[in-house]
Design an enzyme around this catalytic site. Structure first.
Site, PDB file in Angstrom:
ATOM      1  N   ASP A  18      33.908 -11.165  56.329  1.00  0.00           N
ATOM      2  CA  ASP A  18      35.343 -11.086  56.045  1.00  0.00           C
ATOM      3  C   ASP A  18      35.967 -12.482  56.031  1.00  0.00           C
ATOM      4  OD1 ASP A  18      37.726  -9.851  55.492  1.00  0.00           O
ATOM      5  OD2 ASP A  18      38.165  -9.308  57.561  1.00  0.00           O
ATOM      6  N   ASN A  66      36.636  -0.880  48.524  1.00  0.00           N
ATOM      7  CA  ASN A  66      36.901  -2.090  47.728  1.00  0.00           C
ATOM      8  C   ASN A  66      37.150  -1.797  46.246  1.00  0.00           C
ATOM      9  OD1 ASN A  66      34.646  -4.306  49.588  1.00  0.00           O
ATOM     10  ND2 ASN A  66      36.836  -3.928  49.868  1.00  0.00           N
TER      11      ASN A  66
HETATM   12  C1  FPP Z   1      35.880  -9.690  52.463  1.00  0.00           C
HETATM   13  O1  FPP Z   1      36.743 -10.763  52.245  1.00  0.00           O
HETATM   14  C2  FPP Z   1      34.723  -9.787  51.588  1.00  0.00           C
HETATM   15  C3  FPP Z   1      34.429  -8.923  50.581  1.00  0.00           C
HETATM   16  C4  FPP Z   1      35.278  -7.781  50.265  1.00  0.00           C
HETATM   17  C5  FPP Z   1      33.253  -9.059  49.726  1.00  0.00           C
HETATM   18  C6  FPP Z   1      32.089  -9.843  50.278  1.00  0.00           C
HETATM   19  C7  FPP Z   1      31.427 -10.518  49.131  1.00  0.00           C
HETATM   20  C8  FPP Z   1      30.781 -11.701  49.180  1.00  0.00           C
HETATM   21  C9  FPP Z   1      30.530 -12.405  50.439  1.00  0.00           C
HETATM   22  C10 FPP Z   1      30.291 -12.400  47.952  1.00  0.00           C
HETATM   23  C11 FPP Z   1      29.385 -11.632  47.053  1.00  0.00           C
HETATM   24  C12 FPP Z   1      28.252 -10.954  47.731  1.00  0.00           C
HETATM   25  C13 FPP Z   1      26.944 -11.211  47.506  1.00  0.00           C
HETATM   26  C14 FPP Z   1      25.898 -10.410  48.198  1.00  0.00           C
HETATM   27  C15 FPP Z   1      26.489 -12.273  46.612  1.00  0.00           C
HETATM   28  P1  FPP Z   1      38.268 -10.476  51.915  1.00  0.00           P
HETATM   29  O2  FPP Z   1      38.461 -10.670  50.463  1.00  0.00           O
HETATM   30  O3  FPP Z   1      38.661  -9.139  52.432  1.00  0.00           O
HETATM   31  O4  FPP Z   1      38.961 -11.613  52.724  1.00  0.00           O
HETATM   32  P2  FPP Z   1      40.417 -11.594  53.361  1.00  0.00           P
HETATM   33  O5  FPP Z   1      40.349 -10.645  54.535  1.00  0.00           O
HETATM   34  O6  FPP Z   1      40.610 -13.006  53.765  1.00  0.00           O
HETATM   35  O7  FPP Z   1      41.358 -11.135  52.288  1.00  0.00           O
END
Ligand code: FPP
Length: 251
Positions: A18, A66
């Site tokens: 996250d 998501n």
């Molecule tokens: C949460 O951050 C993260 C995600 C919803 C997606 C995770 C994806 C990756 C790490 C990259 C792609 C994956 C791979 C396996 C290559 P957020 O967007 O919710 O962050 P925030 O809480 O700061 O808004």
């Protein structure tokens, strides 16, 4: 780097990655740039976990929820996932890493399935470490799917409902095929499980860190493992144990 006892490693580490969006916004960038940096962190941590000797690493890459994000962000995440699978193929093969996916992967676009499916098949016999990507995944959804499969078998007369116990149920929860979760890490400062691995993480040790996922590095992984090793795991008993006993551990 925190010192880690290699004899008492968590076998199955799971991570809620996250903080990508906040990482990008804090630097005046679009959220999607945060996801891109996040994919670099994925490469780094897969490598670090393999080097350390973790047997199973499960990453929450995309939740069922998501899909509700704005379409351009969903598309960017799918593209990054595809890119990751294409560019990491060799790294996985060279390091003996088996790739699996859990979740409702039939919902993923063909552009992802076209690279994901062959790579899972190609790495299926590798035993160095198992990397599981949770994609279109929800812990409740996984439990519901298991219940539905058992109900269908009962309706077909293949299963007596009285046979359904914890072990049989768990055999229908794919995220636990690599063992129950020993250590669950969440980056980005929030302290919740957010519908990740609900069944397998029942007795997991939880480690929350303020570090945003794009900044998470090998030293942070070691710190999480060291924190895990300072815990006293009893699983409701009075004596300590390193891992939760697994009903199918002998298989
Ligand atoms: C949460 O951050 C993260 C995600 C919803 C997606 C995770 C994806 C990756 C790490 C990259 C792609 C994956 C791979 C396996 C290559 P957020 O967007 O919710 O962050 P925030 O809480 O700061 O808004």
């Amino acid at each position: 780097m925190a010192s880690v006892d290699l004899q008492r490693l968590p076998r199955h580490v799971a991570i809620i990655m996250d903080g990508n969006g906040r990482w990008a916004q804090s630097q005046g960038h679009l959220r999607t740039l945060g996801h891109r940096e996040g994919s670099h962190a994925v490469r780094r941590i897969v490598r670090a976990a393999r080097r350390l000797g973790v047997q199973a690493l499960t990453l929450f890459a995309f939740s069922e929820q998501n899909w509700e994000r704005p379409a351009p962000e969903v598309m960017a995440l799918m593209e990054l996932l595809r890119e990751y699978l294409v560019t990491e193929r060799e790294e996985l093969l060279e390091n003996g890493i088996r790739l699996r996916a859990v979740g409702r992967i039939d919902r993923l676009p063909a552009t992802v399935r076209d690279v994901l499916d062959p790579l899972m098949a190609e790495t299926a016999d590798l035993r160095g470490m198992t990397l599981t990507l949770a994609l279109s995944y929800g812990g409740r959804e996984e439990i519901v799917d298991a219940a539905r499969r058992l109900a269908e078998r009962a309706r077909a007369g293949e299963l007596d409902p009285r046979e359904v116990d914890e072990a049989l149920f768990e055999a229908n929860v794919p995220s636990v095929d690599v063992g129950r979760v020993d250590l669950l890490v969440r980056t980005g400062g929030e302290q919740r499980i957010s519908n990740f691995l609900l069944w397998g993480a029942a007795y997991a040790e939880l480690h929350f860190t303020e570090r945003l996922w794009p900044d998470f590095d090998e030293a942070d992984l070691y710190e999480a493992v060291a924190a895990y090793q300072r815990r006293d795991r009893r699983f409701g008993r009075v004596t300590s144990a390193d891992h939760e006993p697994h009903p199918r551990a002998a298989e």
